[in-house]
Write a protein that holds these residues in place. Structure first.
Motif, mmCIF file in Angstrom:
data_model
loop_
_atom_site.group_PDB
_atom_site.id
_atom_site.type_symbol
_atom_site.label_atom_id
_atom_site.label_comp_id
_atom_site.label_asym_id
_atom_site.label_seq_id
_atom_site.Cartn_x
_atom_site.Cartn_y
_atom_site.Cartn_z
ATOM 1 N N SER A 187 1.869 7.869 8.293
ATOM 2 C CA SER A 187 2.069 6.469 7.759
ATOM 3 C C SER A 187 2.848 6.211 6.475
ATOM 4 C CB SER A 187 0.519 6.096 7.455
ATOM 5 O OG SER A 187 -0.137 6.843 6.390
ATOM 6 N N ALA A 188 3.111 7.501 5.730
ATOM 7 C CA ALA A 188 4.141 7.333 4.888
ATOM 8 C C ALA A 188 5.643 7.065 5.555
ATOM 9 C CB ALA A 188 4.181 8.625 4.170
ATOM 10 N N VAL A 189 5.724 7.674 6.929
ATOM 11 C CA VAL A 189 7.200 7.356 7.227
ATOM 12 C C VAL A 189 7.469 6.566 8.686
ATOM 13 C CG1 VAL A 189 8.240 9.303 6.111
ATOM 14 C CG2 VAL A 189 7.242 9.712 8.493
ATOM 15 N N SER A 190 5.996 6.541 9.385
ATOM 16 C CA SER A 190 6.034 5.794 10.460
ATOM 17 C C SER A 190 4.758 5.332 10.832
ATOM 18 C CB SER A 190 6.467 7.080 11.555
ATOM 19 O OG SER A 190 6.405 6.606 13.014
ATOM 20 N N GLN A 191 4.576 5.045 12.179
ATOM 21 C CA GLN A 191 3.280 4.571 12.515
ATOM 22 C C GLN A 191 2.311 5.555 13.002
ATOM 23 O OE1 GLN A 191 2.275 1.178 12.979
ATOM 24 N NE2 GLN A 191 0.227 2.024 13.909
ATOM 25 N N PRO A 192 1.159 5.682 12.594
ATOM 26 C CA PRO A 192 0.077 6.734 13.108
ATOM 27 C C PRO A 192 -0.201 6.428 14.264
ATOM 28 C CG PRO A 192 -0.602 5.530 11.062
ATOM 29 C CD PRO A 192 0.572 4.649 11.495
ATOM 30 N N TYR A 193 -0.280 7.690 15.092
ATOM 31 C CA TYR A 193 -0.911 7.835 16.500
ATOM 32 C C TYR A 193 -1.618 8.527 16.867
ATOM 33 C CZ TYR A 193 2.165 11.932 17.005
ATOM 34 O OH TYR A 193 2.566 13.017 16.772
ATOM 35 N N GLY A 194 -2.514 8.476 17.999
ATOM 36 C CA GLY A 194 -3.368 9.415 18.515
ATOM 37 C C GLY A 194 -4.850 8.754 18.112
#
Length: 75
Positions: A29-36
């Motif tokens: 989440s600091a650089v992108s969308q979390p996933y999984g």
């Protein structure tokens, strides 16, 4: 896992335990969308089944559930 036991010709006991886990959650989440998904669940159930007639039965069921969802703050 489920087990059952016939008390008599018209009464059964049923119990079960279920465990589910998904552990591929990646928090970027600091650089992108979390996933999984990051989720864990325990489920315990028990029931008494009484056959009144061949077409009618009464079921008393109890269940206990506990879960931990990392993607929603660990709740």
């Amino acid at each position: 896992v489920s087990v059952g036991y016939a008390l008599d010709k018209r009464t059964d006991l049923v119990a079960g335990y279920h465990y589910y886990e998904a552990d591929n959650y990646v928090d970027k989440s600091a650089v992108s969308q979390p996933y999984g998904a990051g989720f864990r669940e325990h489920r315990i159930t028990a029931a008494i089944i009484r056959r009144i007639t061949p077409n009618m039965r009464v079921i008393l069921r109890y269940g206990w559930f506990a879960n931990d969802d990392i993607t929603f703050g660990g709740n």
